[in-house]
Design a protein around this motif. Structure first.
Motif, PDB file in Angstrom:
ATOM      1  N   GLN A 149       0.819  -1.216   0.000  1.00 20.53           N
ATOM      2  CA  GLN A 149       0.000   0.000   0.000  1.00 20.53           C
ATOM      3  C   GLN A 149       0.854   1.267   0.000  1.00 20.53           C
ATOM      4  O   GLN A 149       0.564   2.246   0.701  1.00 20.53           O
ATOM      5  N   LEU A 150       1.903   1.254  -0.802  1.00 18.39           N
ATOM      6  CA  LEU A 150       2.777   2.410  -0.907  1.00 18.39           C
ATOM      7  C   LEU A 150       2.267   3.380  -1.972  1.00 18.39           C
ATOM      8  O   LEU A 150       1.488   2.995  -2.842  1.00 18.39           O
ATOM      9  N   PRO A 151       2.696   4.638  -1.925  1.00 23.79           N
ATOM     10  CA  PRO A 151       2.137   5.656  -2.826  1.00 23.79           C
ATOM     11  C   PRO A 151       2.627   5.504  -4.254  1.00 23.79           C
ATOM     12  O   PRO A 151       3.596   4.785  -4.527  1.00 23.79           O
ATOM     13  N   PRO A 152       1.975   6.199  -5.201  1.00 24.67           N
ATOM     14  CA  PRO A 152       2.465   6.199  -6.593  1.00 24.67           C
ATOM     15  C   PRO A 152       3.910   6.671  -6.647  1.00 24.67           C
ATOM     16  O   PRO A 152       4.318   7.568  -5.914  1.00 24.67           O
ATOM     17  N   GLY A 153       4.669   6.068  -7.532  1.00 22.66           N
ATOM     18  CA  GLY A 153       6.089   6.399  -7.651  1.00 22.66           C
ATOM     19  C   GLY A 153       6.981   5.515  -6.809  1.00 22.66           C
ATOM     20  O   GLY A 153       8.194   5.463  -7.038  1.00 22.66           O
ATOM     21  N   ALA A 154       6.413   4.804  -5.839  1.00 22.26           N
ATOM     22  CA  ALA A 154       7.229   3.938  -4.986  1.00 22.26           C
ATOM     23  C   ALA A 154       7.839   2.790  -5.788  1.00 22.26           C
ATOM     24  O   ALA A 154       8.971   2.368  -5.510  1.00 22.26           O
ATOM     25  N   ALA A 155       7.114   2.281  -6.778  1.00 24.52           N
ATOM     26  CA  ALA A 155       7.642   1.177  -7.577  1.00 24.52           C
ATOM     27  C   ALA A 155       8.914   1.597  -8.300  1.00 24.52           C
ATOM     28  O   ALA A 155       9.915   0.865  -8.314  1.00 24.52           O
ATOM     29  N   GLU A 156       8.898   2.793  -8.900  1.00 30.20           N
ATOM     30  CA  GLU A 156      10.075   3.281  -9.603  1.00 30.20           C
ATOM     31  C   GLU A 156      11.240   3.500  -8.636  1.00 30.20           C
ATOM     32  O   GLU A 156      12.384   3.120  -8.916  1.00 30.20           O
ATOM     33  N   ALA A 157      10.951   4.095  -7.484  1.00 25.26           N
ATOM     34  CA  ALA A 157      12.004   4.351  -6.497  1.00 25.26           C
ATOM     35  C   ALA A 157      12.626   3.050  -6.009  1.00 25.26           C
ATOM     36  O   ALA A 157      13.851   2.955  -5.842  1.00 25.26           O
ATOM     37  N   CYS A 158      11.811   2.034  -5.766  1.00 27.82           N
ATOM     38  CA  CYS A 158      12.328   0.755  -5.263  1.00 27.82           C
ATOM     39  C   CYS A 158      13.092  -0.005  -6.345  1.00 27.82           C
ATOM     40  O   CYS A 158      14.147  -0.588  -6.073  1.00 27.82           O
ATOM     41  N   ALA A 191      11.221   4.490   5.116  1.00 25.41           N
ATOM     42  CA  ALA A 191      10.516   5.470   5.944  1.00 25.41           C
ATOM     43  C   ALA A 191      10.028   6.637   5.096  1.00 25.41           C
ATOM     44  O   ALA A 191       8.907   7.134   5.277  1.00 25.41           O
ATOM     45  N   ARG A 192      10.855   7.083   4.174  1.00 31.28           N
ATOM     46  CA  ARG A 192      10.457   8.162   3.275  1.00 31.28           C
ATOM     47  C   ARG A 192       9.229   7.756   2.452  1.00 31.28           C
ATOM     48  O   ARG A 192       8.291   8.536   2.290  1.00 31.28           O
ATOM     49  N   LEU A 193       9.234   6.554   1.924  1.00 33.50           N
ATOM     50  CA  LEU A 193       8.110   6.113   1.104  1.00 33.50           C
ATOM     51  C   LEU A 193       6.826   5.996   1.917  1.00 33.50           C
ATOM     52  O   LEU A 193       5.729   6.192   1.386  1.00 33.50           O
ATOM     53  N   ARG A 194       6.937   5.693   3.188  1.00 31.62           N
ATOM     54  CA  ARG A 194       5.760   5.547   4.036  1.00 31.62           C
ATOM     55  C   ARG A 194       5.403   6.859   4.744  1.00 31.62           C
ATOM     56  O   ARG A 194       4.490   6.899   5.564  1.00 31.62           O
ATOM     57  N   HIS A 364       9.385  22.371  -2.054  1.00 30.03           N
ATOM     58  CA  HIS A 364       8.733  21.943  -0.825  1.00 30.03           C
ATOM     59  C   HIS A 364       9.159  20.508  -0.516  1.00 30.03           C
ATOM     60  O   HIS A 364       9.649  19.803  -1.382  1.00 30.03           O
ATOM     61  N   ALA A 365       8.995  20.107   0.697  1.00 32.17           N
ATOM     62  CA  ALA A 365       9.278  18.730   1.112  1.00 32.17           C
ATOM     63  C   ALA A 365       8.470  18.434   2.357  1.00 32.17           C
ATOM     64  O   ALA A 365       8.086  19.344   3.100  1.00 32.17           O
ATOM     65  N   THR A 366       8.184  17.157   2.583  1.00 30.14           N
ATOM     66  CA  THR A 366       7.372  16.786   3.737  1.00 30.14           C
ATOM     67  C   THR A 366       8.130  16.964   5.042  1.00 30.14           C
ATOM     68  O   THR A 366       7.543  17.232   6.078  1.00 30.14           O
ATOM     69  N   ASP A 367       9.448  16.789   5.030  1.00 26.77           N
ATOM     70  CA  ASP A 367      10.285  16.922   6.218  1.00 26.77           C
ATOM     71  C   ASP A 367      11.616  17.545   5.802  1.00 26.77           C
ATOM     72  O   ASP A 367      11.998  17.492   4.632  1.00 26.77           O
ATOM     73  N   PRO A 368      12.377  18.081   6.748  1.00 25.99           N
ATOM     74  CA  PRO A 368      13.730  18.539   6.419  1.00 25.99           C
ATOM     75  C   PRO A 368      14.575  17.382   5.893  1.00 25.99           C
ATOM     76  O   PRO A 368      14.413  16.238   6.313  1.00 25.99           O
ATOM     77  N   VAL A 369      15.466  17.684   4.977  1.00 28.20           N
ATOM     78  CA  VAL A 369      16.321  16.652   4.388  1.00 28.20           C
ATOM     79  C   VAL A 369      17.721  16.750   4.978  1.00 28.20           C
ATOM     80  O   VAL A 369      18.123  17.800   5.485  1.00 28.20           O
ATOM     81  N   THR A 409       9.076  12.501  -6.006  1.00 29.78           N
ATOM     82  CA  THR A 409       7.756  12.814  -5.447  1.00 29.78           C
ATOM     83  C   THR A 409       7.372  11.803  -4.377  1.00 29.78           C
ATOM     84  O   THR A 409       6.864  12.165  -3.309  1.00 29.78           O
ATOM     85  N   ALA A 410       7.606  10.512  -4.652  1.00 26.67           N
ATOM     86  CA  ALA A 410       7.263   9.475  -3.679  1.00 26.67           C
ATOM     87  C   ALA A 410       8.112   9.589  -2.412  1.00 26.67           C
ATOM     88  O   ALA A 410       7.621   9.354  -1.293  1.00 26.67           O
ATOM     89  N   LEU A 411       9.374   9.968  -2.572  1.00 33.89           N
ATOM     90  CA  LEU A 411      10.286   9.996  -1.441  1.00 33.89           C
ATOM     91  C   LEU A 411      10.221  11.317  -0.653  1.00 33.89           C
ATOM     92  O   LEU A 411      10.292  11.309   0.575  1.00 33.89           O
ATOM     93  N   PHE A 412      10.094  12.435  -1.359  1.00 36.42           N
ATOM     94  CA  PHE A 412      10.261  13.730  -0.712  1.00 36.42           C
ATOM     95  C   PHE A 412       9.119  14.720  -0.963  1.00 36.42           C
ATOM     96  O   PHE A 412       9.129  15.809  -0.396  1.00 36.42           O
TER      97      PHE A 412
END
Length: 413
Positions: A149-158, A191-194, A364-369, A409-412
């Motif tokens: 149940q990971l978000p779109p783009g997770a398949a490419e990142a993995c 963790a980033r993907l989730r 923008h980003a969901t958290d500091p990098v 996008t999936a990661l950050f």
């Protein structure tokens, strides 16, 4: 070291022995090691056996790549079967770590496929096989990321993380901390993907330990001056264009415009020539990194940054810069050649410095990098670049921009 294989091996036919031996040669020595003489010595067959069974070396390589892809497909099927029970999303990190650890441990078929991708970067001979393997990998990761149940783009990142990780941590480990370093990277990636970055460590300790252990933080040697420096730069150019198989004293002499005696006098052995090329590349990339200062007012959308990265990795005709191809050769060669391990350690430990600049420019980003995030992005971008080798050159840049956009996008995002 490979040892001669008796011709009376009951379990394999003559054709199968040639494929198995070619696979071992590819995994341990790369494309340049698959020669008629080596195959004859190791299988006990005549030098004409390759022509008889495969109509030549390219036919043998194609059969060997197909056999490796079949082995990898069986491994993927076993991992896909573990997803049928509907695993909980929070189990993804442990599942993904186990998958990547098995890839590193069961390296030979993956190393064979990596050689196929390297060849596809420069030659169309096996590009169709590389494209088929890319499609099979992407299909597997779409299934896996959907199960968790990971978000779109997770398949490419993995897919691209797993593709690149073998070149970073594959082969016999230099130090026991390689496994810990891999797991730390996997945990942050997952963790980033989730969307749970805040729940993971920001230590980035194993990469920093690797740098300090070998003195790599302070060790950036200046390239040799004068003629030796010109020869090293030419060797790096030949390495990127023609690969390790094409890096000869004669080829470097032609590239730099000097006599063969001048090149051999500066670097008497092939090993010294290879090391000079690698040292030139490492010094050059440190020089570039040291001069990059992000503009705090320069913030851009992810798609724009991904396009910029794609344009840096492939030119308009779809060719990768010779320096990047040469650095990729270094990581592959270091798995096989202990004398190059220190150079590879430098590249591993320095990975992500340019990616850190890119992350700081995100709008923008969901958290500091941090540095570990930059290391993750560098891994994913490296894997995406290797995957793009399977495409026709004119398709690579646009495909890579789309691919990196999805992963960032999936990661950050």
């Amino acid at each position: 070291m490979l040892s001669a294989m008796p011709s009376t091996a009951a379990s394999l036919s003559a054709r199968e022995r040639l494929i198995a031996t070619a696979a071992e040669l590819l995994a341990t020595g790369g494309l340049r090691s698959v020669t008629a003489r080596a195959l004859a010595d190791l299988t006990g067959q005549s030098a004409s056996a390759v022509n008889y069974h495969f109509a030549g070396r390219e036919g043998l390589l194609a059969a060997t790549f197909e056999a490796a892809a079949e082995r990898v497909a069986h491994m993927r099927a076993a991992w896909a079967a573990s997803l049928r029970a509907g695993p909980p999303p929070e189990a993804f990190a442990s599942w993904f770590a186990a998958f990547n650890l098995q890839r590193v441990a069961a390296a030979p078929p993956f190393l064979v496929l990596r050689e196929m991708r390297h060849d596809a970067a420069r030659s169309p001979a096996h590009r169709g096989l590389a494209r088929h393997e890319l499609e099979a990998s992407d299909a597997f990761w779409r299934q896996a990321t959907a199960a968790f149940q990971l978000p779109p783009g997770a398949a490419e990142a993995c897919a691209d993380f797993a593709e690149a990780i073998l070149g970073i941590h594959g082969g016999p480990p230099d130090h026991p901390d390689q496994t810990a370093w891999l797991i730390e990277s996997v945990n942050r990636h997952c963790a980033r993907l989730r969307g749970a970055r805040g729940a993971t460590s920001g230590w980035d300790g194993w990469r920093q330990l690797a740098r300090s252990r070998a003195g790599l933080i302070d060790r950036v040697e200046a390239p040799p001056a004068g003629g030796a420096g010109r020869i090293a730069a030419a060797a790096a150019e030949v390495l990127g264009r023609d690969g390790l198989a094409g890096l000869t004293h004669r080829a470097v002499a032609a590239e730099v415009g000097l006599s063969l005696a001048a090149v051999s006098g500066a670097f008497p052995s092939r090993v010294s020539l290879v090391r000079a090329a690698f040292d030139h590349l490492i010094a050059s990339i440190h020089t570039v990194r040291g001069g990059v200062v992000p503009d705090p007012g320069d913030r851009r959308p992810i798609a724009e940054l991904a396009q910029e990265m794609a344009e840096a990795l492939f030119d308009a005709e779809g060719a990768a810069p010779a320096g990047l191809l040469a650095l990729d050769e270094l990581l592959s060669a270091a798995i096989r050649e202990p004398d190059l391990r220190r150079d590879a350690e430098d590249l591993r430990a320095s990975r992500g410095e340019n990616s850190a600049v890119l992350l700081l420019r995100m709008s923008h980003a969901t958290d500091p990098v941090d540095g570990l995030d930059a290391h993750i992005l560098s891994i994913v971008a490296t894997g995406a670049m290797r995957s793009a080798y399977a495409l026709e050159p004119e398709m690579r840049r646009a495909w890579l921009a789309t691919r990196i956009t999805a992963s960032i996008t999936a990661l950050f995002g």
